[in-house]
Design an enzyme around this catalytic site. Structure first.
Site, mmCIF file in Angstrom:
data_model
loop_
_atom_site.group_PDB
_atom_site.id
_atom_site.type_symbol
_atom_site.label_atom_id
_atom_site.label_comp_id
_atom_site.label_asym_id
_atom_site.label_seq_id
_atom_site.Cartn_x
_atom_site.Cartn_y
_atom_site.Cartn_z
ATOM 1 N N GLY A 180 0.700 -1.313 0.066
ATOM 2 C CA GLY A 180 0.024 0.130 0.021
ATOM 3 C C GLY A 180 0.967 1.190 0.036
ATOM 4 C CG LEU B 221 1.610 3.871 -5.152
ATOM 5 C CD1 LEU B 221 0.969 3.511 -6.602
ATOM 6 C CD2 LEU B 221 2.642 4.799 -5.338
ATOM 7 N N GLY B 222 -0.605 4.627 -0.932
ATOM 8 C CA GLY B 222 -1.918 5.102 -0.211
ATOM 9 C C GLY B 222 -1.533 6.450 0.713
ATOM 10 C CD GLN B 223 -4.202 9.909 4.932
ATOM 11 O OE1 GLN B 223 -4.816 8.928 5.574
ATOM 12 N NE2 GLN B 223 -4.560 11.207 5.255
ATOM 13 C CG ASP C 61 -0.356 0.599 -4.001
ATOM 14 O OD1 ASP C 61 -0.290 1.101 -2.831
ATOM 15 O OD2 ASP C 61 -1.358 0.459 -4.667
ATOM 16 C CB ILE C 62 -3.338 -3.358 -5.411
ATOM 17 C CG1 ILE C 62 -4.232 -4.243 -6.234
ATOM 18 C CG2 ILE C 62 -4.108 -1.778 -5.264
ATOM 19 C CD1 ILE C 62 -5.287 -4.731 -5.437
ATOM 20 C CG ASP D 229 -4.162 -8.234 -4.817
ATOM 21 O OD1 ASP D 229 -3.935 -8.485 -3.717
ATOM 22 O OD2 ASP D 229 -5.138 -8.742 -5.448
ATOM 23 C CE1 TYR E 250 -10.179 0.098 7.884
ATOM 24 C CE2 TYR E 250 -10.975 1.557 9.644
ATOM 25 C CZ TYR E 250 -9.971 1.084 8.721
ATOM 26 O OH TYR E 250 -8.525 1.821 8.974
ATOM 27 C CB ILE F 75 -3.707 9.676 9.228
ATOM 28 C CG1 ILE F 75 -3.568 8.626 10.025
ATOM 29 C CG2 ILE F 75 -2.407 10.339 8.886
ATOM 30 C CD1 ILE F 75 -2.704 7.389 9.454
HETATM 31 C C1 AKB Z 1 -11.225 5.794 8.704
HETATM 32 O O1 AKB Z 1 -12.079 6.721 8.663
HETATM 33 O O2 AKB Z 1 -11.729 4.771 7.978
HETATM 34 C C2 AKB Z 1 -9.746 5.625 8.826
HETATM 35 C C3 AKB Z 1 -9.750 5.093 10.263
HETATM 36 C C4 AKB Z 1 -10.067 5.791 11.592
HETATM 37 O O3 AKB Z 1 -9.160 4.175 10.391
HETATM 38 N N1 AKB Z 1 -9.302 6.981 8.816
#
Ligand code: AKB
Length: 315
Positions: A7, A9-11, A33-34, A52, A141, A171
């Site tokens: 990951g 290339l992510g935030q 990165d994927i 991946d 999540y 973040i």
């Molecule tokens: C989200 O909002 O999904 C994330 C987190 C709090 O893990 N920034």
């Protein structure tokens, strides 16, 4: 030390990668990165593989060929997008982590895995949320984050894999936009404040959540992995926070620098429900005592820095 980042290339990855290169040497950090890296100029690329993380055959090949000793596993779907595609979120967040832990077990790598404030749920104490408390999240999540914490602890106790992690709050960064999270408003608001002097927020004005500025998020990831293991009573995952605020609070701080700034609300029920199920404010004493967690930025220092950087960049 040779590090692999998923990951990248992510935030978080796009800022952790250069920080790790600076600390351990450019040739000692392998990016994956994927997505493909075509968009980035050659000079910023470093050694990159499109991967991946669920593709364990390719992952094993890279780890073995590059002699990787530490993995920062950042690839995951965030909360709002996970809620819209729960089956895919389970597959990426859990099966991706499983292949990382397996390669770490076989090749003796240490592993950093971010958890989240989303690992808590509506039954968790909302204020000064303790390190060890009820974890019954109601989002996919959150379910993947709790399962991930438990799986990482399992690999530590069963196989001695050096797994460590933090429960990140939202973040906030001025480089790469987050994608599909509930705390994303706290990044978007700065761009809109500069561009339009107004922002329409998808969370209610009194929704309190923990947040962290990117330099502190990076510090947490590096410091925890460098911490003396003999001092770690916990591993997966440490509460870390730097500030807790609501959209109304943040607007007031932005107004200090842009007095005309106005906020209005158009609430997204999915993201509001996610935010309502998370803590208002974590207690992060274990991280402070066990590995010296001590964030630098509060809401005012972050706001001043964010606005200055974005203005200078013409964002
Ligand atoms: C989200 O909002 O999904 C994330 C987190 C709090 O893990 N920034």
């Amino acid at each position: 030390m040779k590090i692999l980042i998923t990951g990248s290339l992510g935030q978080l990855g796009s800022e952790l990668a250069p920080a790790l290169m600076k600390r351990y040497g450019e040739n000692n950090v392998v990016l994956t990165d994927i997505k493909s890296i075509e968009e980035k100029p050659q000079s910023e690329q470093g050694l990159f593989f499109q991967l991946d993380c669920r593709d364990s055959q390719k992952l094993f090949e890279i780890v073995s060929k590059e002699k990787i000793t530490r993995i920062y596993h950042l690839a995951a779907l965030l909360s709002a997008v996970a809620e819209s595609r729960p089956q895919e979120a389970w597959d990426i967040n859990i099966n991706g982590l499983y292949s990382i832990l397996e390669v770490a077990r076989v090749h003796g790598c240490s592993v950093f895995t971010p958890s989240s404030i989303a690992a808590f749920g509506p039954n968790t104490p909302k204020d000064y949320t303790p390190q060890d408390t009820i974890q019954q999240p109601t989002s996919m999540y959150g379910v993947t984050k709790v399962a991930g914490e438990l799986l990482c602890n399992y690999y530590f106790h069963k196989y001695g894999v050096d797994t460590r992690g933090v429960r990140y709050p939202g973040i906030i960064s001025n480089v790469t936009m987050p994608g599909g999270g509930t705390t994303d408003y706290a990044v978007e608001i700065y761009y809109e404040a500069i561009k339009k002097k107004r922002y329409t927020c998808f969370l209610g004005g009194d929704t309190y959540l923990d947040m962290i500025y990117m330099p502190d998020a990076i510090k947490a990831a590096i410091d925890l992995m460098e911490a003396n293991p003999a001092k770690l009573r916990h591993r997966n995952a440490f509460n870390v926070s730097a500030m807790s605020f609501s959209p109304e609070d943040l607007s007031a701080y932005i107004r200090k620098y842009i007095p005309q700034f106005e906020i209005s609300y158009n609430i997204d029920p999915v993201r509001q429900a996610l935010a309502n199920s998370w803590p208002n404010m974590l207690e992060d004493y274990a991280a402070r005592v066990e590995w010296g967690w001590d964030p630098e930025y509060d809401i005012d220092a972050m706001t001043s820095d964010m606005l200055e950087v974005l203005k200078n960049r013409g964002a």
